[in-house]
Structure formats: C-alpha cells, structure tokens
Scaffold this motif. Structure first.
Motif, PDB file in Angstrom:
ATOM      1  N   ILE A   1       1.223  -0.850   0.022  1.00 39.00           N
ATOM      2  CA  ILE A   1      -0.061   0.344  -0.128  1.00 39.00           C
ATOM      3  C   ILE A   1       0.559   0.744   0.418  1.00 39.00           C
ATOM      4  N   GLU A   2       0.709   1.816  -0.733  1.00 34.46           N
ATOM      5  CA  GLU A   2       1.277   3.462  -1.064  1.00 34.46           C
ATOM      6  C   GLU A   2       0.276   4.384  -0.488  1.00 34.46           C
ATOM      7  N   PHE A   3       0.324   5.609  -0.121  1.00 30.89           N
ATOM      8  CA  PHE A   3       0.121   7.062   0.324  1.00 30.89           C
ATOM      9  C   PHE A   3       1.023   7.521  -0.189  1.00 30.89           C
ATOM     10  N   ALA A   4      -0.081   8.690  -1.292  1.00 35.61           N
ATOM     11  CA  ALA A   4       0.514   9.928  -2.178  1.00 35.61           C
ATOM     12  C   ALA A   4      -0.288  10.687  -1.345  1.00 35.61           C
ATOM     13  N   VAL A   5       0.352  12.013  -0.343  1.00 37.12           N
ATOM     14  CA  VAL A   5      -0.156  12.970   0.489  1.00 37.12           C
ATOM     15  C   VAL A   5      -0.349  14.163  -0.402  1.00 37.12           C
TER      16      VAL A   5
END
Length: 132
Positions: free
Chosen positions: A85-89
């Motif tokens: 899982i990757e988050f681009a915030v």
C-alpha cells in the motif's frame, strides 16, 4: 463487553451489508454492489491515516495544514491478497520535507489501522450452525 460491535450479513452471493452503529454500508467481493474487501481496507486505512496526519501536524505546531488528500495505491499478489500500500499525501500547507517526515512518523504512531496491520492480529473464529 467489546469496544466495537458490528453485524455483517449476506443473504446470498458475495455482497455483505455491514451495520456499524447507525451506519450501514456494503462490501462486495465482486465489486458489483460496493467496493471489494481489499479496496475497503485501503480506503479505511487512508480514512484513519488522514486525521492522524492532521493531529500529527497539530502536535508539531502546524495547526493549519489546509486541504489534505490521500491518493492510495495498492498492489495484490497472485492470491489477490494485499502485497503493498502506498499513500501519496497532498497537503495545501507548504512545509519542509523534514517537517512532513516528522508529521508522517507521528501519524503512523496515531493511526489505529496502521497499528492493526501487524502480524498476529487475526479474528478468533467460532462458527454456529443456527443462523436466524
């Protein structure tokens, strides 16, 4: 007594209606009547991480981060289990990378879903044959 109680029902097929307090939503393994369980988990993770990020900012004297958006990407393995899982915030406030790193570290400490995604946390399952 438990702290969280939910009811999940499937009359047939693979769609489940979930009751959580006064809220009801559908999760569907086939993506027809709602998001699949993996997508729902990723969205729940992001929905927990975002307010944790905001609190982490407040705890680091950044009270006004403005609009925050998380674009989450997840990959599945060959068994359709979550592999990553990757988050681009995206944050309206323009802070230094080091400040964002501190906020992320704090958010990881605060986010309950982040804490729950650990080895060994599994449901203790008991099956009863008397469904009503």
């Amino acid at each position: 007594m438990s702290d969280i109680e939910t009811i999940t029902v499937s009359e047939e097929g693979f769609a489940c209606v979930n009751q959580v307090g006064d809220f009801e939503f559908t999760v569907d393994a086939t993506d027809e009547d709602g998001p699949n369980p993996n997508a729902a988990l990723v969205a729940t993770y992001a929905s927990c991480f975002l307010p944790a990020f905001r609190v982490g900012g407040q705890q680091r004297d950044h009270d006004d981060l403005g609009k925050i958006q998380i674009d989450a990407d997840a990959t599945l393995d060959d068994d359709d289990d979550l592999a990553s899982i990757e988050f681009a915030v995206h944050v309206a406030a323009d802070l230094a990378d080091e400040e964002f790193d501190e906020i992320v570290a704090r958010a990881e400490d605060i986010c309950h879903v982040h804490a729950a995604l650990r080895d060994g946390l599994e449901a203790d399952v008991t099956v009863y044959g008397d469904a009503f």
